[in-house]
Design an enzyme around this catalytic site. Structure first.
Site, PDB file in Angstrom:
ATOM      1  CG  MET A   1      -2.165   3.387   7.855  1.00 27.84           C
ATOM      2  SD  MET A   1      -2.591   5.132   7.256  1.00 27.84           S
ATOM      3  CE  MET A   1      -3.370   5.348   5.478  1.00 27.84           C
TER       4      MET A   1
ATOM      5  CB  SER B   1      -1.003  -0.361   1.221  1.00 25.02           C
ATOM      6  OG  SER B   1      -1.514   1.566   0.699  1.00 25.02           O
ATOM      7  CB  THR B   2       0.879   4.177   2.086  1.00 20.21           C
ATOM      8  OG1 THR B   2       0.249   3.956   2.549  1.00 20.21           O
ATOM      9  CG2 THR B   2       2.163   5.857   2.405  1.00 20.21           C
TER      10      THR B   2
ATOM     11  CG  HIS C   1      -4.502  -0.833  -0.379  1.00 21.03           C
ATOM     12  ND1 HIS C   1      -3.712  -0.704   0.590  1.00 21.03           N
ATOM     13  CD2 HIS C   1      -5.189  -1.971  -0.718  1.00 21.03           C
ATOM     14  CE1 HIS C   1      -4.222  -2.139   0.988  1.00 21.03           C
ATOM     15  NE2 HIS C   1      -5.189  -2.620   0.365  1.00 21.03           N
TER      16      HIS C   1
ATOM     17  CG  ASP D   1      -5.925  -5.169   2.825  1.00 19.90           C
ATOM     18  OD1 ASP D   1      -6.210  -6.401   3.392  1.00 19.90           O
ATOM     19  OD2 ASP D   1      -5.454  -4.950   1.415  1.00 19.90           O
TER      20      ASP D   1
END
Length: 333
Positions: free
Chosen positions: A272, A153-154, A180, A275
């Site tokens: 973050m 993600s991030t 994401h 997930d």
């Protein structure tokens, strides 16, 4: 108090961002920059905790400003982008060069902006200094792998731009990536990684048959499952409303575990939240092998932390070593 520097050539956007940020008592706008060069100078003098950066500015683009800032005075940067194809390509370039996150102008709200600023203030942006010393590696294993699932993600575009070019085309496994991101952005990411890598990288399509030595990036806004026979099925967010993030790492990892069991290699990287945690629980029960990215090399140590705290990992590996580890595990001796 989180001190923010706003860099934007639009007076309307400067006022909008300032108003949204200062609705939070823990955030203070430390300064305003109207050009890329001014953003660099004020980063040096004001030493903000976070910068919001427009991509298109006079005298120097936001992308070039990010490059200078990361080289001289590293500070977490959030790019203010558009949802156009051009905007996506520029945002991916900025993320690759050190920006930690982005927010689309069309989705700019107080809640979304403040959430991202708070996240960015906690981000680690000096990842390159950490090499393999201190990496926790498991003993040699005898498993062979047919598929690799990556949840990220991030900080993902920057990490993937380091990881994917290091993977050898001789690997025996297919690679499926849940990053994401919104639609349009994943296509630009796939095209950029494909141009930089030895393996084929593409945005996944419904019905794709997984091929060894090929990486498939699930499209933004869609969930992906691996089916028996090695086919990919894509699902809309509305089809699986219980999952907050799309594509969901939980959905991907669960499907990989169900189909490939002990022939699945699951990797949880920077991001973050948590997930992937439920999917990794299922993967471990199925005999899948799990690698978590090390805290010191994550932009945000949320997703790997959740896996590690629940003792679901087989190895903790630094970003610089993950590609080499994949090659070691997935190329026949």
């Amino acid at each position: 108090m989180i001190r923010v520097l706003i860099a934007d050539d639009s007076s309307f956007m400067r006022v909008t961002i300032k108003t949204l940020l200062e609705s939070d008592k823990d955030i203070k706008v430390a300064g305003i920059a109207r050009t890329g060069k001014e953003a660099i100078d004020k980063t040096h003098t004001l030493k903000p905790d976070v910068i919001t950066m427009d991509i298109n500015m006079p005298d120097m683009s936001g992308i070039d400003a990010v490059k200078h800032i990361m080289k001289k005075h590293p500070v977490p940067v959030i790019m203010i982008s558009s949802l156009t194809t051009e905007g996506a390509e520029e945002t991916i370039e900025a993320l690759k060069n050190g920006a930690v996150d982005y927010i689309n102008k069309s989705q700019l709200t107080g809640e979304s902006l403040i959430s991202k600023v708070r996240m960015a203030a906690k981000a680690s942006i000096s990842q390159s200094a950490c090499k393999s010393t201190g990496c926790v590696l498991a003993a040699p294993i005898k498993q062979t792998f047919a598929v690799i699932g990556i949840g990220i993600s991030t900080g993902g575009p920057r990490a993937l731009s380091k990881l994917i070019p290091e993977i050898s085309p001789a690997v025996s496994a297919s690679i499926v990536i849940a990053q994401h991101m919104p639609p349009v952005f994943t296509k630009s990411l796939a095209e950029r990684l494909d141009a930089e890598s030895m393996i084929k990288v593409k945005e996944a399509k419904d019905g794709d048959l997984l091929q060894p030595g090929c990486a498939y990036i699930l499209p933004g806004g869609m969930h992906g499952k691996v089916q028996k026979g090695g086919f990919l099925s894509l699902y809309s967010k509305e089809a699986l409303p219980q999952y907050h993030y799309t594509p969901s790492v939980d959905v991907l990892m669960s499907s990989i575990a169900q189909v490939y069991r002990d022939k699945a290699l699951c990797i949880i990287m920077t991001g973050m939240g948590s997930d992937g945690l439920e999917g990794i629980m299922e993967a471990r029960k199925s005999g899948s092998y799990v690698i978590a990215q090390s805290e010191s090399t994550c932009t945000i140590f949320g997703m790997p932390k959740a896996v590690i705290e629940n003792n679901l990992h087989n190895e903790i590996v630094h970003l610089d070593d993950i590609g080499l580890r994949i090659n070691k595990l997935c190329i026949a001796d």
